[in-house]
Design an enzyme around this catalytic site. Sequence first.
Site, PDB file in Angstrom:
ATOM      1  CD  GLU A   1       1.427   1.423   0.241  1.00  0.00           C
ATOM      2  OE1 GLU A   1       2.320   1.797   1.032  1.00  0.00           O
ATOM      3  OE2 GLU A   1       1.427   1.733  -0.966  1.00  0.00           O
TER       4      GLU A   1
ATOM      5  CG  ASN B   1       1.887   5.209  -3.976  1.00  0.00           C
ATOM      6  OD1 ASN B   1       1.894   4.898  -2.786  1.00  0.00           O
ATOM      7  ND2 ASN B   1       1.080   4.639  -4.859  1.00  0.00           N
TER       8      ASN B   1
ATOM      9  CG  ASP C   1       2.991   1.440  -4.505  1.00  0.00           C
ATOM     10  OD1 ASP C   1       2.957   1.823  -3.325  1.00  0.00           O
ATOM     11  OD2 ASP C   1       2.004   0.973  -5.091  1.00  0.00           O
TER      12      ASP C   1
END
Length: 291
Positions: free
Chosen positions: A13, A143, A193
């Site tokens: 991430e 997100n 995301d």
Amino acid sequence: MDLFDDRTCKLGEGALWHPLRGEIFWFDITGKRLLSHHPASGHTRDVPLTEMCSAAAWIDRDRMLIASETGLWEYDVTTGVFGHLVDLEKDCASTRSNDGRADPWGGFWIGTMGKQAEHKAGAIYRYAEGALRTIADRISIPNAICFDHDRGCGYFADTAKAHLYRVALDAAGWPAAEPELFVDFAEHGLSPDGALTDASGTLWVALWGAGAVVEVSPEGVLGARHDMPAPHSTCPAFGGPDFTTLYCTTATQGLGPDALAEAPLSGKLFAQLGAGQGRAEPAFILDRGDA
């Protein structure tokens, strides 16, 4: 998209291209690691962390802001020293930080969520001029935090609902109205995301479970898809000397043996040359005297 870095992350991430260092940084959240790769030299970093960290912004050449499960920190890239800036749900052991990004005014937006993705356990905050204020609450998986090219609005998603929101911002970067639904990804069978905006204002949204980054116009229309051989794509970043290389992190989280056998490159970092025209992410302004 092609394999760029073959180190595997459980939950990759927070991809960030550092424009002054020419280096791509990202996190393995649950693996508690900070990774980087300098394409020009091939130099890499793999820094163990004492708690889960998920997102970053650059301050200057040698300093970064890093978001962890308990706070926001000033991180010195050259010494590895962390300096505390502000607590972030420190007294709530069940939550951690997730997606985050610097805004065009020099602030930093950061989302929190339950460590088990508990329903509506998270929130989104903005840290600016030494103050941490809530932007949105009752979010399950925050997100897609990113910002309009002309500073008119910000975006964020709740991946659990598959909703991408747009929120009008005032001249200082604070919300000027309630968030509105921008794209209902559930209608497309997709889960948004991480995301960013390119030089034209187009959004580039990673799709958890679909192994791709999709372009979304400023009007909310889905466009071209950029596929990768890993289903859980998580966070895109533009980088390279001309910001035309698209990077994207991925994850192995939630993939069983059969799924990993079908997608053995899951959890690695991918890149696509000439994908589009990105731009440098704005710096986080730690001290107004630096502006």
